[in-house]
Design a protein around this motif. Structure first.
Motif, short mmCIF file in Angstrom:
data_model
loop_
_atom_site.label_atom_id
_atom_site.label_comp_id
_atom_site.label_asym_id
_atom_site.label_seq_id
_atom_site.Cartn_x
_atom_site.Cartn_y
_atom_site.Cartn_z
N LEU A 184 -16.24 -73.85 9.53
CA LEU A 184 -17.58 -73.52 8.55
C LEU A 184 -17.43 -73.71 7.19
O LEU A 184 -16.80 -73.23 6.62
CB LEU A 184 -18.37 -72.40 9.18
CG LEU A 184 -19.64 -71.90 8.36
CD1 LEU A 184 -20.84 -72.94 9.10
CD2 LEU A 184 -19.99 -70.54 8.65
N LYS A 185 -18.44 -74.68 6.46
CA LYS A 185 -18.44 -74.74 5.29
C LYS A 185 -19.92 -74.55 4.80
O LYS A 185 -20.66 -75.58 5.38
CB LYS A 185 -17.72 -75.79 4.72
CG LYS A 185 -17.75 -75.91 3.02
CD LYS A 185 -16.77 -77.29 2.89
CE LYS A 185 -17.15 -77.48 1.25
NZ LYS A 185 -16.44 -76.38 0.65
N LEU A 186 -20.59 -73.95 3.90
CA LEU A 186 -21.93 -73.79 3.68
C LEU A 186 -22.28 -74.57 2.39
O LEU A 186 -21.32 -74.34 1.40
CB LEU A 186 -22.32 -72.32 3.52
CG LEU A 186 -22.19 -71.29 4.75
CD1 LEU A 186 -22.63 -69.86 4.37
CD2 LEU A 186 -22.91 -72.01 5.97
N ASP A 187 -23.13 -75.29 2.22
CA ASP A 187 -23.44 -76.11 1.00
C ASP A 187 -24.94 -75.31 0.61
O ASP A 187 -25.50 -74.20 1.26
CB ASP A 187 -23.91 -77.46 1.32
CG ASP A 187 -24.94 -77.87 2.41
OD1 ASP A 187 -25.88 -76.69 2.68
OD2 ASP A 187 -24.84 -78.86 3.13
N ILE A 188 -25.62 -75.85 -0.54
CA ILE A 188 -26.38 -75.23 -1.31
C ILE A 188 -27.82 -75.02 -0.25
O ILE A 188 -28.56 -74.13 -0.06
CB ILE A 188 -27.00 -75.89 -2.40
CG1 ILE A 188 -25.86 -75.70 -3.52
CG2 ILE A 188 -28.09 -75.53 -3.04
CD1 ILE A 188 -25.62 -74.28 -3.93
N GLY A 189 -27.72 -76.24 0.66
CA GLY A 189 -28.88 -76.22 1.44
C GLY A 189 -28.74 -75.17 2.57
O GLY A 189 -29.91 -74.44 2.64
N ASP A 190 -27.87 -74.78 2.98
CA ASP A 190 -27.39 -73.80 4.22
C ASP A 190 -27.80 -72.70 3.33
O ASP A 190 -28.50 -71.49 3.85
CB ASP A 190 -26.03 -73.80 4.29
CG ASP A 190 -25.80 -75.03 5.23
OD1 ASP A 190 -26.87 -75.49 6.13
OD2 ASP A 190 -24.70 -75.66 5.40
N LEU A 191 -27.32 -72.29 2.01
CA LEU A 191 -27.47 -70.95 1.29
C LEU A 191 -29.01 -70.75 1.25
O LEU A 191 -29.27 -69.73 1.40
CB LEU A 191 -26.64 -71.03 0.11
CG LEU A 191 -25.29 -70.92 -0.02
CD1 LEU A 191 -24.68 -71.16 -1.25
CD2 LEU A 191 -24.73 -69.66 0.80
N ILE A 192 -29.83 -71.75 0.94
CA ILE A 192 -31.04 -71.55 0.48
C ILE A 192 -31.96 -70.93 1.83
O ILE A 192 -32.88 -70.13 2.20
CB ILE A 192 -31.83 -72.78 0.15
CG1 ILE A 192 -31.44 -73.14 -1.30
CG2 ILE A 192 -33.39 -72.77 0.23
CD1 ILE A 192 -31.94 -74.46 -1.93
N LYS A 193 -31.34 -71.69 2.85
CA LYS A 193 -32.01 -71.32 4.49
C LYS A 193 -31.67 -69.96 4.72
O LYS A 193 -32.27 -68.92 5.15
CB LYS A 193 -31.33 -72.10 5.31
CG LYS A 193 -31.87 -73.90 5.42
CD LYS A 193 -31.35 -74.68 6.53
CE LYS A 193 -31.71 -76.06 6.38
NZ LYS A 193 -30.84 -76.78 7.48
N ILE A 194 -30.45 -69.30 4.28
CA ILE A 194 -30.13 -68.21 4.60
C ILE A 194 -31.01 -67.08 3.77
O ILE A 194 -31.41 -66.07 4.12
CB ILE A 194 -28.38 -68.01 4.15
CG1 ILE A 194 -27.75 -68.84 5.15
CG2 ILE A 194 -28.00 -66.48 4.49
CD1 ILE A 194 -26.38 -68.97 4.86
N GLY A 195 -31.06 -67.45 2.40
CA GLY A 195 -31.78 -66.56 1.51
C GLY A 195 -33.19 -66.47 1.98
O GLY A 195 -33.77 -65.52 1.93
N VAL A 196 -33.77 -67.73 2.34
CA VAL A 196 -35.08 -67.33 2.85
C VAL A 196 -35.27 -66.76 3.83
O VAL A 196 -36.29 -66.05 4.32
CB VAL A 196 -35.77 -69.12 3.22
CG1 VAL A 196 -36.99 -68.95 3.74
CG2 VAL A 196 -35.83 -69.77 1.65
#
Length: 504
Positions: A184-196
């Protein structure tokens, strides 16, 4: 590897950056401990209190004493490798020598805060099974030295654990143990989804707790000053109370959302989960970068969960719990990996647990009496009490509290529908959730104890709750028939006693 062995065979100090790290730790500790005193001194000086001066001098004296002790700690700290063990010799007034054989070492973790990253050093933490905290911590080592030292120790440990192997097979096993595949590797788009999709109510609670704890330290002098400043707006505030309240909730909600989003990005920036022989490795963080090793034999249970927002993104939060004491550092005992998809969940389960037993087992439901009991005690009784009190003061408007009853019935029905457990010869899976879904799975042979508990109500209905105790905590299955609970207890204990595998 011989070069590493010879380099650390003699007692060595940490990098000189460790002095700065120790001082920063001291400053942070001082601020957390003495900021209420500093605020009190500031306010006391305005009121001319001499007692506040005495408190200030005492605090400064303690701070100076701790400062000197922190610097001396660096010069009295040595580490080296000796006879297949890692040794640390430390202490200012009282010397201590800690010796840990390589075979006892479970994981070696690396961390980097912003100061570490600036100077290219890392903090190295060595964990052993059951330790309440990291058994050994080196505040600052050059990154390349720390990585080489970790690799050397783990290779030596692997070689010690190999029995009756040829040099070629040992070399191949060691090489394979350090080959990593990215899961697994998270990019900025994934981090925004997680934060939301974070729990923003929890962020609001943290903000409220901070505000109220701060206000609790403020004296009457500050309260009078605030009252004086707002006295001219008192009438406007009282006449528009609901508007002010609604506006405050919106502002706090926005701040909580931003806090959750920023905190998610900072903590999980560039998160990467990799697999290697013997376990997993997590690397993540922006300002405070951490590298955590997970020994799969030490893993007690794995859980994965979602919520309505995260389910819309088809994401899960995975939590891996390792063997630890009750007071263990959360960093080493419970590792959360957000933003995982079902494919990654299955991969992690297949790495840690035997693949042939991960398939769904026989599903069992809990008694429907659990649903009725939750509904009565969480819905009906509170609603009736609140309605009675409100009706006395508000008359017919108090009847609105009865709306609580259908709300609790809905949530309780959703909870009961998902409350179940699955069992096979190797694993037990516990399922629950209300608006989200929560699943946790563990291997039977790692259970340390099983207990059956009954309340007076359960005894009347011939029901019981089963509690499984592991080295990472407890897991509870409530409201099942007593006979089934006893059979489950006997089955699990039989598996524990007859299984010869070692996991510690």
């Amino acid at each position: 590897m011989e070069q590493i062995s010879s380099k650390f065979s003699q007692p060595s100090r940490q990098s000189r950056v460790a002095i700065a790290i120790i001082l920063i730790k001291f400053i942070r500790f001082t601020i957390r401990t003495f900021w209420p005193i500093a605020l009190s001194i500031f306010i006391g000086r305005k009121s001319g209190s001499s007692f506040q001066d005495i408190i200030g001098y005492v605090a400064l004296g303690l701070a100076a004493f701790n400062l000197i002790g922190s610097v001396l700690t660096y010069f009295r700290f040595y580490f080296h490798i000796e006879d297949g063990a890692f040794v640390i010799d430390k202490g200012v007034l009282k010397r201590s020598k800690t010796n840990i054989p390589f075979e006892r070492i479970q994981t070696i973790n690396l961390q980097q805060n912003i100061v570490h990253q600036i100077f290219g050093v890392v903090s190295l933490e060595i964990d052993t099974a059951g330790a309440k905290k990291s058994e050994m911590t080196i505040d600052a080592l050059k990154k390349e030295d720390a990585e080489a030292l970790r690799q050397y120790i783990l290779e030596e440990k692997d070689q010690l654990s190999e029995v009756a192997v040829t040099p070629d097979s040992t070399e191949q096993a060691v090489q394979e143990s350090f080959e990593e595949d990215v899961i697994l590797k998270l990019d900025i788009g994934d981090l925004i989804k997680i934060g939301v999709s974070q729990n923003h109510l929890r962020s609001m609670a943290i903000l409220f707790a901070f505000v109220f704890s701060t206000l609790n330290e403020v004296t009457d002098s500050v309260s009078d000053m605030v009252e004086e400043q707002l006295s001219g707006y008192q009438e406007a505030i009282l006449s528009n109370g609901w508007v002010v309240f609604a506006g405050s909730v919106v502002i706090v909600g926005i701040i909580s959302f931003i806090y959750s989003l920023v905190n998610t990005v900072l903590k999980n920036y560039d998160l990467k989960l990799t697999t290697r022989k013997g376990g997993l490795r997590v690397i993540r963080g922006l300002l405070n970068k951490e590298e955590i090793s997970i020994n799969k034999s030490k893993v007690q249970n794995i859980s994965w969960s979602d919520n309505p927002l995260r389910r819309a993104f088809k994401m899960y939060t995975i939590q891996i719990e390792q063997a630890s004491s009750a007071q263990a550092d959360q960093l080493k005992s419970k590792i959360k990996i957000p933003g995982s998809y079902m494919q990654q969940v299955k991969q992690i389960l297949e790495i840690v647990f035997p693949k042939e037993f991960i398939a769904e087992g026989e599903k069992h439901k809990v008694s429907i009496l659990l649903k009725y009991r939750i509904f009565v005690f969480s819905g009906v009784l509170p609603a009736l009490v609140a309605t009675s009190v409100a009706f006395y003061h508000l008359r017919n408007n108090g009847l609105w509290f009865l709306v609580w009853i259908p709300i609790i019935w809905l949530t309780t029905s959703l909870y009961y529908k998902k409350r179940s457990f699955e069992l096979n010869d190797e694993m037990l899976t516990n399922n629950r959730g209300t608006f989200g879904n929560y699943h946790e799975i563990f291997q039977l042979y790692k259970v340390q104890a099983v207990s059956i508990k009954q309340s007076w109500y359960q005894r009347r209905k011939n029901l019981a709750s089963v509690v499984f105790h592991t080295a990472a905590g407890s897991l509870r299955i409530p409201f099942i028939p007593l006979q089934q609970a006893e059979e489950l207890e006997n089955f699990v204990l039989y598996k524990v006693e007859t299984d010869r595998r070692k996991w510690m």
